[in-house]
Design a protein around this motif. Structure first.
Motif, mmCIF file in Angstrom:
data_model
loop_
_atom_site.group_PDB
_atom_site.id
_atom_site.type_symbol
_atom_site.label_atom_id
_atom_site.label_comp_id
_atom_site.label_asym_id
_atom_site.label_seq_id
_atom_site.Cartn_x
_atom_site.Cartn_y
_atom_site.Cartn_z
ATOM 1 N N MET A 76 0.849 -1.197 0.000
ATOM 2 C CA MET A 76 0.000 0.000 0.000
ATOM 3 C C MET A 76 0.881 1.241 0.000
ATOM 4 O O MET A 76 1.768 1.394 0.848
ATOM 5 C CB MET A 76 -0.901 -0.004 1.233
ATOM 6 N N LEU A 77 0.648 2.123 -0.938
ATOM 7 C CA LEU A 77 1.451 3.334 -1.029
ATOM 8 C C LEU A 77 0.973 4.372 -0.019
ATOM 9 O O LEU A 77 -0.205 4.431 0.328
ATOM 10 C CB LEU A 77 1.361 3.920 -2.436
ATOM 11 N N SER A 78 1.900 5.216 0.416
ATOM 12 C CA SER A 78 1.541 6.273 1.344
ATOM 13 C C SER A 78 0.717 7.334 0.623
ATOM 14 O O SER A 78 0.856 7.530 -0.590
ATOM 15 C CB SER A 78 2.803 6.909 1.932
ATOM 16 N N PRO A 79 -0.136 8.069 1.354
ATOM 17 C CA PRO A 79 -0.910 9.145 0.735
ATOM 18 C C PRO A 79 -0.033 10.193 0.063
ATOM 19 O O PRO A 79 -0.413 10.736 -0.984
ATOM 20 C CB PRO A 79 -1.696 9.734 1.908
ATOM 21 N N ASP A 80 1.130 10.476 0.631
ATOM 22 C CA ASP A 80 2.025 11.469 0.032
ATOM 23 C C ASP A 80 2.508 11.016 -1.341
ATOM 24 O O ASP A 80 2.579 11.821 -2.284
ATOM 25 C CB ASP A 80 3.226 11.734 0.943
ATOM 26 N N ILE A 81 2.848 9.732 -1.459
ATOM 27 C CA ILE A 81 3.281 9.199 -2.756
ATOM 28 C C ILE A 81 2.120 9.234 -3.742
ATOM 29 O O ILE A 81 2.271 9.624 -4.913
ATOM 30 C CB ILE A 81 3.809 7.759 -2.609
ATOM 31 N N GLN A 82 0.943 8.851 -3.291
ATOM 32 C CA GLN A 82 -0.222 8.852 -4.172
ATOM 33 C C GLN A 82 -0.535 10.256 -4.678
ATOM 34 O O GLN A 82 -0.851 10.457 -5.855
ATOM 35 C CB GLN A 82 -1.420 8.259 -3.435
ATOM 36 N N LYS A 83 -0.439 11.229 -3.794
ATOM 37 C CA LYS A 83 -0.693 12.616 -4.206
ATOM 38 C C LYS A 83 0.359 13.081 -5.203
ATOM 39 O O LYS A 83 0.048 13.805 -6.161
ATOM 40 C CB LYS A 83 -0.712 13.520 -2.977
ATOM 41 N N SER A 84 1.598 12.674 -4.994
ATOM 42 C CA SER A 84 2.672 13.057 -5.926
ATOM 43 C C SER A 84 2.455 12.427 -7.295
ATOM 44 O O SER A 84 2.703 13.059 -8.328
ATOM 45 C CB SER A 84 4.038 12.643 -5.361
ATOM 46 N N LEU A 85 2.007 11.186 -7.309
ATOM 47 C CA LEU A 85 1.733 10.517 -8.576
ATOM 48 C C LEU A 85 0.668 11.281 -9.361
ATOM 49 O O LEU A 85 0.822 11.540 -10.559
ATOM 50 C CB LEU A 85 1.278 9.078 -8.334
ATOM 51 N N LEU A 86 -0.410 11.657 -8.685
ATOM 52 C CA LEU A 86 -1.476 12.393 -9.365
ATOM 53 C C LEU A 86 -0.997 13.770 -9.798
ATOM 54 O O LEU A 86 -1.245 14.196 -10.932
ATOM 55 C CB LEU A 86 -2.691 12.533 -8.446
ATOM 56 N N LYS A 87 -0.305 14.461 -8.911
ATOM 57 C CA LYS A 87 0.161 15.813 -9.219
ATOM 58 C C LYS A 87 1.059 15.823 -10.452
ATOM 59 O O LYS A 87 0.928 16.682 -11.330
ATOM 60 C CB LYS A 87 0.900 16.394 -8.015
ATOM 61 N N ASN A 88 1.968 14.862 -10.527
ATOM 62 C CA ASN A 88 2.888 14.814 -11.672
ATOM 63 C C ASN A 88 2.164 14.454 -12.964
ATOM 64 O O ASN A 88 2.484 14.983 -14.035
ATOM 65 C CB ASN A 88 4.012 13.827 -11.394
ATOM 66 N N MET A 89 1.177 13.565 -12.874
ATOM 67 C CA MET A 89 0.408 13.245 -14.078
ATOM 68 C C MET A 89 -0.385 14.453 -14.560
ATOM 69 O O MET A 89 -0.459 14.728 -15.762
ATOM 70 C CB MET A 89 -0.534 12.062 -13.812
ATOM 71 N N LEU A 90 -0.973 15.184 -13.618
ATOM 72 C CA LEU A 90 -1.720 16.381 -13.990
ATOM 73 C C LEU A 90 -0.808 17.439 -14.598
ATOM 74 O O LEU A 90 -1.194 18.137 -15.547
ATOM 75 C CB LEU A 90 -2.435 16.955 -12.762
ATOM 76 N N LEU A 91 0.399 17.568 -14.067
ATOM 77 C CA LEU A 91 1.351 18.536 -14.607
ATOM 78 C C LEU A 91 1.663 18.231 -16.070
ATOM 79 O O LEU A 91 1.661 19.133 -16.923
ATOM 80 C CB LEU A 91 2.637 18.522 -13.782
ATOM 81 N N ILE A 92 1.906 16.974 -16.365
ATOM 82 C CA ILE A 92 2.205 16.580 -17.743
ATOM 83 C C ILE A 92 0.981 16.794 -18.634
ATOM 84 O O ILE A 92 1.079 17.363 -19.726
ATOM 85 C CB ILE A 92 2.668 15.113 -17.794
ATOM 86 N N ARG A 93 -0.186 16.357 -18.175
ATOM 87 C CA ARG A 93 -1.418 16.473 -18.973
ATOM 88 C C ARG A 93 -1.730 17.943 -19.278
ATOM 89 O O ARG A 93 -1.982 18.306 -20.436
ATOM 90 C CB ARG A 93 -2.578 15.816 -18.229
ATOM 91 N N PHE A 94 -1.700 18.789 -18.264
ATOM 92 C CA PHE A 94 -2.068 20.191 -18.474
ATOM 93 C C PHE A 94 -1.011 20.943 -19.279
ATOM 94 O O PHE A 94 -1.350 21.837 -20.063
ATOM 95 C CB PHE A 94 -2.319 20.880 -17.136
ATOM 96 N N SER A 95 0.246 20.580 -19.095
ATOM 97 C CA SER A 95 1.315 21.218 -19.873
ATOM 98 C C SER A 95 1.157 20.909 -21.350
ATOM 99 O O SER A 95 1.264 21.798 -22.203
ATOM 100 C CB SER A 95 2.686 20.754 -19.376
ATOM 101 N N GLU A 96 0.876 19.650 -21.662
ATOM 102 C CA GLU A 96 0.748 19.278 -23.061
ATOM 103 C C GLU A 96 -0.577 19.743 -23.659
ATOM 104 O O GLU A 96 -0.640 20.077 -24.854
ATOM 105 C CB GLU A 96 0.926 17.770 -23.211
ATOM 106 N N ASP A 97 -1.621 19.798 -22.851
ATOM 107 C CA ASP A 97 -2.864 20.397 -23.336
ATOM 108 C C ASP A 97 -2.619 21.848 -23.745
ATOM 109 O O ASP A 97 -3.123 22.312 -24.781
ATOM 110 C CB ASP A 97 -3.929 20.355 -22.243
ATOM 111 N N ALA A 98 -1.833 22.555 -22.933
ATOM 112 C CA ALA A 98 -1.536 23.960 -23.232
ATOM 113 C C ALA A 98 -0.689 24.085 -24.492
ATOM 114 O O ALA A 98 -0.900 24.982 -25.319
ATOM 115 C CB ALA A 98 -0.821 24.609 -22.048
ATOM 116 N N ILE A 99 0.280 23.194 -24.646
ATOM 117 C CA ILE A 99 1.104 23.198 -25.858
ATOM 118 C C ILE A 99 0.215 22.993 -27.086
ATOM 119 O O ILE A 99 0.333 23.707 -28.092
ATOM 120 C CB ILE A 99 2.188 22.110 -25.781
#
Length: 323
Positions: free
Chosen positions: A1-24
């Protein structure tokens, strides 16, 4: 089971990539970005799950579809966007564009558009780490098309021969430009099977399951760091947009709308948001706030790039080599 901090980081990084490329993609039609762009929208789980398993001192290297690897490893967003705009404030001084990202401070050694060309460079970086007695692992990213290059096999052989601390990550999005796997490779074996033939531990995973990718990559990185030699991960995933460019290309005919829709419902970002809400890791409001903050950062990076200067003409011929 992953820690909540790791889970939040996973989501945050995926959102960063998704929104950055959407903007591009959104701004590309303004004709201010003039370099080709290869977007990884749809493949975020593979890139984030792999890069988050690394230490800051570890190294990564990539190919032409490198935005996700660069950002996942902690590359500077403003410098990446500025590079795509060809500005002097870009990570390569505005001279390389989307396919030549680099951020040595983040451990991102670089990217290059020639398919398979950075695989031996990554192996060389791992060889240097071993010779120097460094506690570093090098992660080499490439697509399924690179596995048909001779240098792929030469690199695997050398990495195994020298027992190098390297993790090979193949993002198999099923197509090499417009050519599906069945016209390029025999159906009798997978890429993972081929790698096992070199005596290297290899695993094929669901590349859209970010927690699975993270956990398996943690194990692979630990083995490489402990001197147990190279590990290969084949992450099955899918790119949503055209091979090169900001648009969608299902109308061309090399893949069907049905296939695309089948993968669309496996959107790694949407599924992981749903999972974290159901697991009481994050609320809908907290995710919305996270998304707003990331989008604001992306908008700031776009503005930074637009307001930056182009490289001065006298800098055109240098620096070629770092002295």
């Amino acid at each position: 089971m992953l820690s909540p901090d790791i889970q939040k980081s996973l989501l945050k990084n995926m959102l960063l990539i998704r929104f950055s490329e959407d903007a591009i993609a959104d701004h590309y039609k303004e004709w201010e970005m003039r370099c080709p762009v290869h977007l990884c929208i749809g493949q975020e789980a593979a890139e984030v799950g792999a890069t988050l398993a690394l230490k800051s001192s570890d190294k990564t290297i990539s190919g032409h579809r490198s935005h996700g690897h660069y950002l996942g490893k902690g590359g500077d967003l403003k410098k990446m966007i500025a590079e795509i705009y060809g500005k002097a404030t870009g990570c390569a001084g505005g001279k390389g564009g989307s396919m030549h990202l680099i951020d040595l401070e983040a451990g991102f050694l670089g990217a290059a558009p020639i398919v398979g060309s950075t695989i031996p460079i990554g192996v060389g970086a791992a060889f240097k780490s071993k010779l120097s007695g460094e506690d570093d692992v090098t992660m080499v990213f490439f697509g399924d098309g690179a596995c048909e290059a001779g240098v792929f096999h030469e690199s695997l052989n050398f990495a195994k021969l020298k027992n190098l601390p390297v993790v090979f990550v193949c993002e198999n999005n099923l197509y090499s430009v417009y050519s599906p796997m069945e016209v390029r490779q025999s159906a009798d074996r997978t890429i993972t099977d081929i790698v096992k033939g070199h005596g290297i531990e290899a695993h094929q995973l669901d590349g859209n399951d970010v927690e699975l990718v993270y956990s398996q990559t943690l194990d692979a990185v630990a083995k490489a760091r402990a001197g147990q030699g190279p590990v290969f991960l084949e992450l099955m995933t899918y790119r949503w947009r055209e091979h090169c460019g900001p648009n969608f290309d299902n109308h061309i005919g090399y893949r069907t709308e049905e296939e695309y829709q089948d993968w669309l419902v496996r959107d790694p970002v949407a599924l992981y948001k749903k999972h974290l809400v159901e697991a009481d890791v994050l609320s809908v409001d907290e995710i919305t706030q996270m998304e707003s903050e990331i989008k604001a950062g992306v908008a700031e990076a776009i503005l930074f790039a637009k307001q930056s200067d182009f490289p001065a003409p006298e800098t055109a011929c240098g620096p070629v080599y770092k002295g």
